[in-house]
Structures are given as C-alpha cells and as structure tokens.
Scaffold this motif. Structure first.
Motif, PDB file in Angstrom:
ATOM      1  N   UNK A  14       5.934 -27.141 -47.123  1.00 28.98           N
ATOM      2  CA  UNK A  14       6.143 -28.223 -48.079  1.00 28.98           C
ATOM      3  C   UNK A  14       7.506 -28.835 -47.934  1.00 28.98           C
ATOM      4  N   UNK A  15       8.423 -28.516 -48.829  1.00 31.51           N
ATOM      5  CA  UNK A  15       9.737 -29.158 -48.898  1.00 31.51           C
ATOM      6  C   UNK A  15       9.569 -30.672 -48.988  1.00 31.51           C
ATOM      7  N   UNK A  16       8.463 -31.094 -49.602  1.00 32.75           N
ATOM      8  CA  UNK A  16       8.255 -32.520 -49.795  1.00 32.75           C
ATOM      9  C   UNK A  16       7.864 -33.287 -48.550  1.00 32.75           C
ATOM     10  N   UNK A  17       7.609 -32.569 -47.437  1.00 32.02           N
ATOM     11  CA  UNK A  17       7.218 -33.277 -46.215  1.00 32.02           C
ATOM     12  C   UNK A  17       5.780 -32.945 -45.843  1.00 32.02           C
ATOM     13  N   UNK A  18       5.095 -33.888 -45.250  1.00 37.21           N
ATOM     14  CA  UNK A  18       3.763 -33.574 -44.732  1.00 37.21           C
ATOM     15  C   UNK A  18       3.761 -33.705 -43.212  1.00 37.21           C
ATOM     16  N   UNK A  19       2.717 -33.111 -42.596  1.00 38.56           N
ATOM     17  CA  UNK A  19       2.594 -33.143 -41.145  1.00 38.56           C
ATOM     18  C   UNK A  19       1.266 -33.773 -40.737  1.00 38.56           C
ATOM     19  N   UNK A  20       1.344 -34.595 -39.710  1.00 42.63           N
ATOM     20  CA  UNK A  20       0.149 -35.198 -39.132  1.00 42.63           C
ATOM     21  C   UNK A  20       0.015 -34.681 -37.709  1.00 42.63           C
ATOM     22  N   UNK A  21      -1.183 -34.199 -37.350  1.00 44.83           N
ATOM     23  CA  UNK A  21      -1.398 -33.727 -35.980  1.00 44.83           C
ATOM     24  C   UNK A  21      -2.188 -34.771 -35.210  1.00 44.83           C
ATOM     25  N   UNK A  22      -1.728 -35.048 -33.986  1.00 45.24           N
ATOM     26  CA  UNK A  22      -2.483 -35.939 -33.108  1.00 45.24           C
ATOM     27  C   UNK A  22      -2.566 -35.310 -31.714  1.00 45.24           C
ATOM     28  N   UNK A  23      -3.448 -35.876 -30.884  1.00 46.06           N
ATOM     29  CA  UNK A  23      -3.611 -35.355 -29.529  1.00 46.06           C
ATOM     30  C   UNK A  23      -2.347 -35.636 -28.714  1.00 46.06           C
ATOM     31  N   UNK A  32      -3.683 -43.140 -31.261  1.00 47.47           N
ATOM     32  CA  UNK A  32      -3.279 -42.394 -32.452  1.00 47.47           C
ATOM     33  C   UNK A  32      -1.836 -42.728 -32.812  1.00 47.47           C
ATOM     34  N   UNK A  33      -0.979 -42.758 -31.789  1.00 48.49           N
ATOM     35  CA  UNK A  33       0.432 -43.096 -32.029  1.00 48.49           C
ATOM     36  C   UNK A  33       0.572 -44.516 -32.544  1.00 48.49           C
ATOM     37  N   UNK A  34      -0.276 -45.394 -32.034  1.00 49.30           N
ATOM     38  CA  UNK A  34      -0.240 -46.794 -32.458  1.00 49.30           C
ATOM     39  C   UNK A  34      -0.602 -46.912 -33.946  1.00 49.30           C
ATOM     40  N   UNK A  82      -5.649 -36.623 -36.638  1.00 47.75           N
ATOM     41  CA  UNK A  82      -6.516 -37.629 -36.034  1.00 47.75           C
ATOM     42  C   UNK A  82      -7.267 -36.959 -34.894  1.00 47.75           C
ATOM     43  N   UNK A  83      -8.594 -36.970 -35.007  1.00 43.26           N
ATOM     44  CA  UNK A  83      -9.400 -36.234 -34.025  1.00 43.26           C
ATOM     45  C   UNK A  83     -10.787 -36.863 -33.950  1.00 43.26           C
ATOM     46  N   UNK A  84     -11.471 -36.620 -32.827  1.00 39.60           N
ATOM     47  CA  UNK A  84     -12.837 -37.122 -32.684  1.00 39.60           C
ATOM     48  C   UNK A  84     -13.766 -36.455 -33.688  1.00 39.60           C
ATOM     49  N   UNK A  85     -14.736 -37.226 -34.182  1.00 37.61           N
ATOM     50  CA  UNK A  85     -15.696 -36.668 -35.153  1.00 37.61           C
ATOM     51  C   UNK A  85     -16.450 -35.492 -34.552  1.00 37.61           C
ATOM     52  N   UNK A  86     -16.684 -35.556 -33.228  1.00 40.40           N
ATOM     53  CA  UNK A  86     -17.406 -34.471 -32.559  1.00 40.40           C
ATOM     54  C   UNK A  86     -16.673 -33.135 -32.713  1.00 40.40           C
ATOM     55  N   UNK A  87     -15.349 -33.171 -32.512  1.00 36.49           N
ATOM     56  CA  UNK A  87     -14.568 -31.932 -32.585  1.00 36.49           C
ATOM     57  C   UNK A  87     -14.498 -31.426 -34.024  1.00 36.49           C
TER      58      UNK A  87
END
Ligand code: PRP
Ligand code: ZN
Length: 306
Positions: A14-23, A32-34, A82-87
C-alpha cells in the motif's frame, strides 16, 4: 529517491500507491504502455526494467511475462493488470475456488483467437473428430471447457511454449493455440480447424477488491480510461452545407444527434461541427457530399471527459 530494489514481487503493502502489471515484451507490450501514457501516467524506468516508479502519480508499473499477470493480481502483488482475455480466463478456470479476477475494460487491441489446428495432411476435418485424440496446448483449462461444450473429450497435454511443433514431433494429433496472423500455423504446415474463442487485451482487477485509498486511484484511472476509449472511437467532423440539408446531414453523421450549427459569413450555407461516436467511413463522407456537403474534414479526438 527511495530504494525501490527491495523484493518487488511481494504483495503490495500500500503506502498509498498502486501497481499496474503489463507484458514486458511481446504482442501486448507496446500498446499497453501507450494506454498508460494516454491516462497521463509517466514512469521513471529502473535499470532492471522490471519495476518503473510512477512520477506525478502514485501508480507504479511492473513489467512481467503476460502469463504471470493473473497470478500477480490474485496474490496481491499488483492491483491492475493488462492481459489477454484468454490468459485471464485460463487462470480463472484453473483456480475456480478463488474469487478471481474482474474485467474492468476491454482495450480494443491484441485481438487473437484460440483455435484448434491439425496437420495440413491429416484426415481430421472437424473438432468432433478429435474425440479420444491428443491435443497439445498452453491453455488446457480453457480448451477443455470449450471442447466439453461441443461434447468432445480429448486428452490434453500442457506445453508452456512451442505448441505448434507437437504434431510434427508425434506427441499430439492436434493443437489448441493462439492465432493472430496465422503465420505460425502456416510455417508449421498446420490448418485451422475451428475457432474456440476470440480474445483481446483487457484491464483486469481483483474480484476481492482493494482498500479504499487504492480504490479511489483505481476509480480515477478507470474514468480516464473510459474517456480514452471514447476518444479513440470518436471523430470530430466539420463540414459546410446548405441550411435546408441539415436534417439529412444529421442523420448521416454516425452517432450524432445534436451537431453544432454556425452561419457562414456572407453565404446561405452553414458550418456543421459534430463529434461522431461511431466509425466514420468513406461511404459516410460520400453520402454527405451527395446531399450538398463540402469542405468535409474528419479529425481525431485526443481526450474526452463527458
Ligand atoms: C501466440 C501463439 C503463437 C503466435 C501466433 O504466442 O502461441 O506462437 O502467438 O501468432 P501468429 O498467428 O501471428 O503467427 P504469444 O503471442 O501468446 O506469445 P507467448 O507464447 O510468448 O506468450
Ligand atoms: Zn504469453
């Protein structure tokens, strides 16, 4: 600056920050970066390229293998991915006991399909012929559930990569794999038998939720994302037209009800401006021209906040 090198793939404290995972690298990474850039997020890249620290915004980035993203979400290492629906669906089917992932927004890129393919010279002509045969796949849970719906029971073997060579190695009669352009299938003399599932990239969160502070950040990003998606699908159209053609013109502009109408100095024609919420094709422009429109301009919309 803080030291961000400490064990990053542990649950986010936490510490008030969130994380986003991308490929990290692959079909989805650039787009995803865009998307994140369009949300106004900027990151300071770290040397190891695994963790990028969010500047201006308490949102950090994890760059990982796409197949790991669902697990990282479920384990509380990141809040968004951000990930493919399949995965995502493969993992959800595999972990039925857990509360799972929620799809927050489809992203309109990374389109691909999960298909059954067999050797070009095989006598197999339909999925029904696969009953009792061996299928190699990286998506066993998804493949099994889709085949069961078709009443087919095959023996599935899970491979983490190079699925397409299993038939020529003699270890499988068919494969169930992702197809995007079809190049991989052609290169391996395989023919696509049937599409089991259509997939695209999407933003996912955890069904079990996040704390209030994190949720406020997630909500803000989702509202911006909504605007980005709307802007991407929209075009700003400007044209000149005879005043008495306004009704027809409004009908012809895709996804428009109330255009802005302005008189043109020294002319009996008007200027019409509108945001089209649907795709604008050449056919639309030709139809507009046919009812008297001229000087037709179609412009991209960069940002939108309804
Ligand atoms: C998929 C699939 C094929 C390739 C098909 O891999 O496993 O190898 O894409 O694409 P094509 O039809 O355009 O040739 P993916 O992109 O998921 O890579 P990964 O296996 O490394 O995750
Ligand atoms: Zn992958």
């Amino acid at each position: 600056m803080k030291n961000h090198n400490t064990n990053r793939l542990t649950p986010n404290q936490g510490n008030g920050r969130i994380r986003v995972a991308i490929q990290k690298s692959g079909r989805l990474s650039e787009r995803s970066q865009e998307v994140l850039k369009n949300l106004g997020l900027r990151f300071a890249r770290s040397k190891d390229k695994l963790f990028w620290y969010g500047q201006d915004f308490p949102v950090d980035l994890l760059l990982v293998r796409d197949d790991d993203i669902p697990r990282l979400l479920l384990d509380g290492v990141c809040e968004l991915g951000i990930v493919g629906e399949n995965i995502a669906n493969e993992v959800m089917l595999d972990r039925e006991s857990e509360s799972g992932l929620v799809q927050l927004q489809k992203l309109g890129f990374g389109h691909c399909r999960l298909s059954i393919a067999v050797p070009e010279d095989s006598g197999i002509t339909s999925v029904a012929d696969l009953d009792g045969l061996r299928i190699a796949t990286s998506y066993p849970a998804l493949t099994r559930s889709l085949l069961e719906k078709r009443g087919v029971s095959a023996s599935l073997s899970e491979l983490s990569g190079a699925v397409e060579i299993a038939p020529s190695m003699g270890t499988a009669d068919a494969i169930s794999d992702l197809v995007s352009t079809g190049t991989t299938l052609r290169a391996n003399h395989l023919k696509e038998l049937e599409v089991l599932y259509q997939s695209e990239a999407a933003l996912y969160g955890r069904a079990s939720g996040v704390n209030e502070e994190m949720q406020a950040l997630v909500d803000l990003l989702l509202s911006r994302l909504n605007g980005v998606m709307q802007a991407m699908a929209s075009k700003y159209v400007m044209l000149h037209a005879p005043r008495d053609a306004l009704e027809k013109i409004t009908e012809l502009l895709p996804g428009v009800e109330h255009p802005s109408v302005m008189p043109l100095e020294g002319s009996d024609r008007i200027a019409v401006h509108a945001v089209c919420g649907e795709k604008v094709f050449w056919e639309h422009l030709e139809a507009l021209k046919a009812v008297g429109a001229s000087a037709i301009l179609v412009l991209p919309v960069e940002k939108m906040l309804a």
